[in-house]
Write a protein that holds these residues in place. Structure first.
Motif, PDB file in Angstrom:
ATOM      1  N   GLU A 182      -8.759   5.124  -5.206  1.00  0.00           N
ATOM      2  CA  GLU A 182      -9.503   6.223  -5.347  1.00  0.00           C
ATOM      3  C   GLU A 182     -10.242   6.454  -6.742  1.00  0.00           C
ATOM      4  O   GLU A 182     -11.503   6.696  -6.649  1.00  0.00           O
ATOM      5  CB  GLU A 182      -9.023   7.524  -5.036  1.00  0.00           C
ATOM      6  CG  GLU A 182      -9.924   8.867  -5.071  1.00  0.00           C
ATOM      7  CD  GLU A 182      -8.897  10.105  -4.617  1.00  0.00           C
ATOM      8  OE1 GLU A 182      -9.707  11.267  -4.597  1.00  0.00           O
ATOM      9  OE2 GLU A 182      -7.757   9.954  -4.547  1.00  0.00           O
ATOM     10  N   LEU A 235       0.755  -1.120  -0.010  1.00  0.00           N
ATOM     11  CA  LEU A 235       0.020  -0.124   0.038  1.00  0.00           C
ATOM     12  C   LEU A 235       1.053   1.367  -0.082  1.00  0.00           C
ATOM     13  O   LEU A 235       1.468   1.538   0.834  1.00  0.00           O
ATOM     14  CB  LEU A 235      -0.952   0.000   1.129  1.00  0.00           C
ATOM     15  CG  LEU A 235      -2.011   0.960   1.235  1.00  0.00           C
ATOM     16  CD1 LEU A 235      -2.893   0.975  -0.099  1.00  0.00           C
ATOM     17  CD2 LEU A 235      -2.594   1.179   2.627  1.00  0.00           C
ATOM     18  N   ASP A 236       0.793   2.050  -1.011  1.00  0.00           N
ATOM     19  CA  ASP A 236       1.587   3.134  -1.439  1.00  0.00           C
ATOM     20  C   ASP A 236       0.634   4.375  -1.921  1.00  0.00           C
ATOM     21  O   ASP A 236      -0.465   3.941  -2.170  1.00  0.00           O
ATOM     22  CB  ASP A 236       2.950   2.965  -2.027  1.00  0.00           C
ATOM     23  CG  ASP A 236       2.506   2.131  -3.580  1.00  0.00           C
ATOM     24  OD1 ASP A 236       1.582   2.310  -3.831  1.00  0.00           O
ATOM     25  OD2 ASP A 236       3.707   1.825  -4.206  1.00  0.00           O
ATOM     26  N   GLU A 237       1.408   5.415  -2.462  1.00  0.00           N
ATOM     27  CA  GLU A 237       0.626   6.449  -2.834  1.00  0.00           C
ATOM     28  C   GLU A 237       0.033   6.173  -4.200  1.00  0.00           C
ATOM     29  O   GLU A 237      -1.121   6.488  -4.388  1.00  0.00           O
ATOM     30  CB  GLU A 237       1.513   7.680  -3.180  1.00  0.00           C
ATOM     31  CG  GLU A 237       2.132   8.436  -1.641  1.00  0.00           C
ATOM     32  CD  GLU A 237       0.891   8.984  -0.765  1.00  0.00           C
ATOM     33  OE1 GLU A 237      -0.262   9.287  -1.581  1.00  0.00           O
ATOM     34  OE2 GLU A 237       0.959   9.136   0.471  1.00  0.00           O
ATOM     35  N   LEU A 290      -3.108   3.932  -3.447  1.00  0.00           N
ATOM     36  CA  LEU A 290      -4.355   4.424  -2.994  1.00  0.00           C
ATOM     37  C   LEU A 290      -4.923   5.474  -4.146  1.00  0.00           C
ATOM     38  O   LEU A 290      -6.032   5.575  -3.919  1.00  0.00           O
ATOM     39  CB  LEU A 290      -3.760   5.509  -1.856  1.00  0.00           C
ATOM     40  CG  LEU A 290      -3.330   4.827  -0.569  1.00  0.00           C
ATOM     41  CD1 LEU A 290      -2.611   5.700   0.369  1.00  0.00           C
ATOM     42  CD2 LEU A 290      -4.405   4.110  -0.035  1.00  0.00           C
ATOM     43  N   GLN A 291      -4.023   5.950  -4.930  1.00  0.00           N
ATOM     44  CA  GLN A 291      -4.673   6.669  -5.998  1.00  0.00           C
ATOM     45  C   GLN A 291      -5.332   6.054  -6.847  1.00  0.00           C
ATOM     46  O   GLN A 291      -6.701   6.259  -7.460  1.00  0.00           O
ATOM     47  CB  GLN A 291      -3.474   7.618  -6.710  1.00  0.00           C
ATOM     48  CG  GLN A 291      -4.095   8.535  -7.956  1.00  0.00           C
ATOM     49  CD  GLN A 291      -4.800   9.637  -7.465  1.00  0.00           C
ATOM     50  OE1 GLN A 291      -4.347  10.129  -6.463  1.00  0.00           O
ATOM     51  NE2 GLN A 291      -5.978   9.760  -8.176  1.00  0.00           N
ATOM     52  N   ILE A 334     -10.161   5.919   1.766  1.00  0.00           N
ATOM     53  CA  ILE A 334      -8.676   6.309   1.515  1.00  0.00           C
ATOM     54  C   ILE A 334      -7.841   6.298   2.895  1.00  0.00           C
ATOM     55  O   ILE A 334      -6.753   5.873   3.171  1.00  0.00           O
ATOM     56  CB  ILE A 334      -8.212   6.985   0.565  1.00  0.00           C
ATOM     57  CG1 ILE A 334      -8.889   6.529  -0.901  1.00  0.00           C
ATOM     58  CG2 ILE A 334      -6.961   7.566   0.287  1.00  0.00           C
ATOM     59  CD1 ILE A 334      -8.381   5.335  -1.399  1.00  0.00           C
ATOM     60  N   ASP A 335      -8.531   7.375   3.568  1.00  0.00           N
ATOM     61  CA  ASP A 335      -7.864   8.044   4.809  1.00  0.00           C
ATOM     62  C   ASP A 335      -7.866   6.687   5.891  1.00  0.00           C
ATOM     63  O   ASP A 335      -6.713   6.472   6.531  1.00  0.00           O
ATOM     64  CB  ASP A 335      -8.518   9.043   5.501  1.00  0.00           C
ATOM     65  CG  ASP A 335      -8.458  10.329   4.685  1.00  0.00           C
ATOM     66  OD1 ASP A 335      -7.501  10.281   3.683  1.00  0.00           O
ATOM     67  OD2 ASP A 335      -9.283  11.094   4.606  1.00  0.00           O
ATOM     68  N   LYS A 395      -2.835   0.470   6.917  1.00  0.00           N
ATOM     69  CA  LYS A 395      -2.344  -0.456   6.016  1.00  0.00           C
ATOM     70  C   LYS A 395      -1.178   0.136   5.507  1.00  0.00           C
ATOM     71  O   LYS A 395      -0.555  -0.586   4.590  1.00  0.00           O
ATOM     72  CB  LYS A 395      -3.215  -1.210   5.208  1.00  0.00           C
ATOM     73  CG  LYS A 395      -4.026  -1.919   6.087  1.00  0.00           C
ATOM     74  CD  LYS A 395      -3.700  -3.252   6.955  1.00  0.00           C
ATOM     75  CE  LYS A 395      -4.550  -4.287   7.367  1.00  0.00           C
ATOM     76  NZ  LYS A 395      -4.111  -5.227   8.305  1.00  0.00           N
ATOM     77  N   PHE A 396      -0.879   1.404   5.482  1.00  0.00           N
ATOM     78  CA  PHE A 396       0.091   2.064   4.724  1.00  0.00           C
ATOM     79  C   PHE A 396       1.427   1.319   4.748  1.00  0.00           C
ATOM     80  O   PHE A 396       1.734   1.056   6.101  1.00  0.00           O
ATOM     81  CB  PHE A 396       0.101   3.441   5.010  1.00  0.00           C
ATOM     82  CG  PHE A 396       1.055   4.346   3.944  1.00  0.00           C
ATOM     83  CD1 PHE A 396       0.314   4.667   2.717  1.00  0.00           C
ATOM     84  CD2 PHE A 396       2.436   4.598   3.944  1.00  0.00           C
ATOM     85  CE1 PHE A 396       1.098   5.358   1.616  1.00  0.00           C
ATOM     86  CE2 PHE A 396       3.276   5.284   3.128  1.00  0.00           C
ATOM     87  CZ  PHE A 396       2.313   5.746   2.145  1.00  0.00           C
ATOM     88  N   SER A 451      -5.316   4.021   4.805  1.00  0.00           N
ATOM     89  CA  SER A 451      -3.802   4.571   4.677  1.00  0.00           C
ATOM     90  C   SER A 451      -3.424   4.287   6.199  1.00  0.00           C
ATOM     91  O   SER A 451      -2.225   4.256   6.392  1.00  0.00           O
ATOM     92  CB  SER A 451      -3.661   5.912   4.440  1.00  0.00           C
ATOM     93  OG  SER A 451      -2.501   6.283   4.270  1.00  0.00           O
TER      94      SER A 451
END
Length: 493
Positions: free
Chosen positions: A227, A218-220, A223-224, A244-245, A251-252, A248
């Motif tokens: 979304e 789980l990275d940026e 997550l994008q 998303i929040d 599990k980020f 993150s």
């Protein structure tokens, strides 16, 4: 016996005797008649002797009747009745100057009658006593029954509530096992239909989530991508941001499976939907309680009215159906079918008539008939057509003239297939007609069922019902958790 001599008076006057001679003659005549009177008195029986043989007859009869169950009181009055018969017969039939043989024969007859009379009367009296004892209890028994019967009176079971809830979610506890089993079967049947109805939305969402989280941390970028998937499912920006929040924060930087993502997504959707999953309470202190159904063309208003009338009918309440869509003849025919099923009158006018005037008259008639609920259909109209929205506002004003609190419930029917356009519909209809509740239909025919989550997050309006089919059982109260897990593609609990 001495020969009869001429009468005393004849001898007196024929020979011319004086008073002394007359007296002497009378005395001699009396002396001569004395023996004759003695003979007559001996022949005639006295009054007292008949009693003795009667008493002997009673004693003999009593000895014979002792072993019998008949009471002695019944035998005693018999000889009393026989005595006057002897007394009456003897003096009538006994002449003063008749032979002794005739007198003795007549005197013997009453003795035989006195002996036989008590036996005959005794036999005739015993059955009379038995019949009287049998008849007396029969008269008393029906009087007791007639006193108890009027006390039992059947009572009618018409609902006495001042309000009715059409969206009860928490079933009342029941002692019997069979009704609970039936209720569980009905609930599981609804969840199955809901899962099947939302299968298009859940399959598309699940497939896209699985593609994003295939052996990835789980990275940026991840997550994008997630979304974008959530926005494509019409869940809305607010819902997507919350999911998303939360993901993150938990599990980020870790490897995440699609199952974990869907679990977090279902929890966040449930949090958004729980405040709007409310019960539809109809206040029946207003007679009638007016429900105004509004929406665009083809959203399912008329069908929803029919299903609601069926639910009210099953709950024991009376309704009237008003065909306010005066521009569509098929709407009137459709309501007539539902009216026959629910024994509800259908009020309508000719095609193209003023719907506001119909609303005024329909309220009057429903109020006079003392019906509980008035369900009014309206013509489908686009929210961007000002003149059509003005007609809807007129209907609301006319109803307020009849009852300042009417319409009491304004339900906006939304078609799930319209997607993001449904957000615009809610905004405009809420301004014009004062929408205070939502019904989402046709969730079984689209992959964009997530729009309901976006509407709930933005307007916070109660969602009373959702529909996943054409049947009455396919319109059910909205359950936040069931909907959230179904749209996330998770198994039912």
């Amino acid at each position: 016996m001495a020969e009869k001599k001429p009468g005393l008076l004849k001898r007196m006057f024929s020979f011319g005797f004086g008073k002394k001679n007359v007296e002497e003659a009378v005395e001699t005549e009396v002396k001569e008649a004395a023996p004759v009177a003695e003979e007559v008195t001996k022949a005639v029986p006295k009054k007292t002797p008949p009693k003795k043989p009667a008493k002997k007859a009673e004693k003999k009869a009593a000895k014979k009747t002792k072993p019998k169950p008949a009471p002695k009181a019944e035998v005693k009055p018999a000889p009393k009745k026989a005595e006057p018969a002897v007394e009456k017969k003897v003096p009538k039939k006994a002449p003063a100057k008749k032979a002794k043989v005739e007198k003795l024969a007549q005197a013997a007859k009453p003795k035989e009658v006195a002996k036989s009379a008590p036996k005959a009367k005794h036999k005739s009296e015993t059955p009379k006593v038995e019949t009287a004892k049998v008849e007396t209890p029969k008269v008393e028994t029906p009087k007791v029954e007639t006193k108890t019967e009027p006390k039992v009176e059947p009572k009618t079971s018409k609902p006495s509530k001042s309000s009715v809830t059409l969206t009860e979610r928490k079933p009342a506890p029941k002692a019997e096992a069979e009704p609970v089993a039936k209720e569980d079967a009905q609930q599981s049947g609804w969840l199955s239909r809901l899962t099947k109805g939302l299968s298009r939305s859940s399959e598309a969402l699940t497939e896209n989530i699985t593609k994003v989280f295939t052996d990835k941390k789980l990275d940026e970028d991840t997550l994008q991508d997630l979304e974008d998937v959530l926005l494509q499912a019409d869940l809305g920006i607010e819902t997507a941001t919350k999911i998303i929040d939360t993901l993150s924060a938990q599990k980020f930087g870790k490897t995440v499976t699609d199952q974990e993502v869907r679990e977090i997504m279902a929890d966040e959707i449930e949090k958004i939907l729980s405040p709007v999953a409310k019960d539809l309470d109809l206040d029946l202190q207003h007679q009638p309680h007016v429900i105004l159904m509004i929406g665009v063309n083809g959203s399912g208003k008329t069908t929803t009215i029919g299903k609601l009338s069926q639910k009210l009918y099953d709950a024991g309440f009376s309704t009237s159906l008003v065909a306010g869509d005066t521009f569509r003849a098929a709407a009137v025919e459709q309501l007539k079918i539902w009216g026959e099923r629910t024994q509800s009158p259908v009020l309508f006018r000719e095609t193209g008539a003023d719907a506001a005037g119909l609303a005024y008259d329909a309220w009057d008639e429903t109020h006079q008939d003392r019906r509980d609920v008035m369900l009014m259909d309206t013509a489908g109209r686009l929210q961007n057509r000002t003149e059509l929205m003005d007609e809807l506002a007129k209907i609301v004003r006319v109803l307020k003239k009849q009852d300042p609190t009417a319409p009491h419930t304004v339900l906006l029917t939304l078609d799930a297939t319209t997607g993001q356009n449904a957000l615009n519909q809610v905004e405009i209809f809420k301004e014009v007609a004062g929408v205070n509740g939502l019904v989402m239909t046709k969730l079984d025919g689209t992959a964009r069922g997530g729009i309901l989550v976006a509407i709930a997050a933005k307007f916070n309006l109660p969602v009373y019902f959702i529909g996943v089919g054409e049947g009455v059982e396919d319109l059910e109260p909205f359950e936040a958790r069931d909907f959230a897990r179904s749209i996330a593609g998770l198994p039912k609990e």
